[in-house]
Motif scaffolding. Structure first.
Motif, short mmCIF file in Angstrom:
data_model
loop_
_atom_site.label_atom_id
_atom_site.label_comp_id
_atom_site.label_asym_id
_atom_site.label_seq_id
_atom_site.Cartn_x
_atom_site.Cartn_y
_atom_site.Cartn_z
N GLN A 130 0.85 -1.18 0.00
CA GLN A 130 0.00 0.00 0.00
C GLN A 130 0.89 1.24 0.00
OE1 GLN A 130 -3.51 0.20 0.03
NE2 GLN A 130 -3.32 -1.97 -0.50
N LYS A 131 0.48 2.24 -0.77
CA LYS A 131 1.26 3.47 -0.84
C LYS A 131 1.05 4.28 0.45
CE LYS A 131 2.51 7.16 -3.95
NZ LYS A 131 2.39 7.69 -5.30
N PHE A 132 2.12 4.95 0.90
CA PHE A 132 2.02 5.85 2.04
C PHE A 132 2.78 7.13 1.73
CE2 PHE A 132 5.90 3.45 2.90
CZ PHE A 132 6.79 4.42 3.31
N TRP A 133 2.46 8.19 2.48
CA TRP A 133 3.09 9.48 2.32
C TRP A 133 3.61 9.93 3.67
CZ3 TRP A 133 -1.45 7.84 0.33
CH2 TRP A 133 -1.55 7.80 -1.07
N GLN A 134 4.75 10.60 3.66
CA GLN A 134 5.36 11.08 4.90
C GLN A 134 5.30 12.61 4.90
OE1 GLN A 134 9.53 10.20 5.24
NE2 GLN A 134 9.42 10.22 7.47
N PHE A 135 4.78 13.17 6.00
CA PHE A 135 4.66 14.61 6.17
C PHE A 135 5.54 15.05 7.33
CE2 PHE A 135 0.77 13.27 4.15
CZ PHE A 135 0.47 14.27 3.26
N LYS A 136 6.08 16.26 7.24
CA LYS A 136 6.84 16.82 8.36
C LYS A 136 5.87 17.18 9.47
CE LYS A 136 10.15 20.32 9.70
NZ LYS A 136 11.02 21.40 9.27
N ARG A 137 6.16 16.72 10.68
CA ARG A 137 5.27 16.95 11.82
C ARG A 137 5.45 18.38 12.33
NH1 ARG A 137 2.32 12.66 14.19
NH2 ARG A 137 0.78 13.68 15.49
N THR A 138 4.38 19.16 12.25
CA THR A 138 4.37 20.54 12.74
C THR A 138 3.11 20.74 13.57
OG1 THR A 138 3.13 21.37 10.84
CG2 THR A 138 5.54 21.37 10.65
N GLU A 139 3.05 21.86 14.28
CA GLU A 139 1.85 22.18 15.05
C GLU A 139 0.64 22.32 14.12
OE1 GLU A 139 -0.52 22.49 18.20
OE2 GLU A 139 1.62 22.03 18.29
N GLU A 140 0.86 22.92 12.95
CA GLU A 140 -0.22 23.07 11.97
C GLU A 140 -0.74 21.70 11.51
OE1 GLU A 140 -1.04 25.40 7.74
OE2 GLU A 140 0.97 25.39 8.59
N LEU A 141 0.17 20.78 11.26
CA LEU A 141 -0.23 19.42 10.86
C LEU A 141 -0.98 18.74 12.00
CD1 LEU A 141 -0.17 17.07 8.80
CD2 LEU A 141 1.97 16.36 9.88
N ASN A 142 -0.49 18.88 13.23
CA ASN A 142 -1.17 18.29 14.38
C ASN A 142 -2.61 18.77 14.48
OD1 ASN A 142 1.12 16.88 15.13
ND2 ASN A 142 1.75 18.37 16.66
N LYS A 143 -2.83 20.06 14.29
CA LYS A 143 -4.19 20.61 14.34
C LYS A 143 -5.06 20.04 13.23
CE LYS A 143 -2.86 24.93 16.58
NZ LYS A 143 -2.71 26.37 16.43
N ALA A 144 -4.49 19.90 12.03
CA ALA A 144 -5.24 19.32 10.91
C ALA A 144 -5.60 17.86 11.19
CB ALA A 144 -4.45 19.44 9.62
N LEU A 145 -4.70 17.11 11.83
CA LEU A 145 -4.96 15.71 12.16
C LEU A 145 -6.07 15.59 13.19
CD1 LEU A 145 -1.32 14.33 12.28
CD2 LEU A 145 -3.05 13.87 10.52
N VAL A 146 -6.09 16.49 14.17
CA VAL A 146 -7.17 16.50 15.16
C VAL A 146 -8.50 16.80 14.47
CG1 VAL A 146 -8.11 17.76 17.14
CG2 VAL A 146 -5.71 17.05 17.13
N GLU A 147 -8.50 17.79 13.58
CA GLU A 147 -9.71 18.15 12.85
C GLU A 147 -10.21 16.97 12.02
OE1 GLU A 147 -11.25 21.11 9.30
OE2 GLU A 147 -9.31 21.52 10.23
#
Length: 54
Positions: A26-43
């Motif tokens: 399965q394909k996966f993507w890696q993102f740099k962990r930032t506060e903005e990304l954390n907020k988007a993941l919670v949303e």
């Protein structure tokens, strides 16, 4: 795939790299962990799984 579309298309995050999981292929993507990304993941979690912010 829903999470990728949410992060990439809806929120405009760029991924660092992509690859294939060795066993599932399965394909996966890696993102740099930032506060903005954390907020988007919670949303995303709240929208799709009804999870509460921790």
């Amino acid at each position: 795939m829903k999470l990728f579309k949410f992060l990439r298309m809806d929120r405009g995050f760029n991924f660092i790299c992509s690859g294939l999981h060795e066993k599932s292929m399965q394909k996966f993507w890696q993102f740099k962990r930032t506060e903005e990304l954390n907020k988007a993941l919670v949303e995303f979690s709240q929208r799709h799984y009804g999870a509460n912010e921790q």
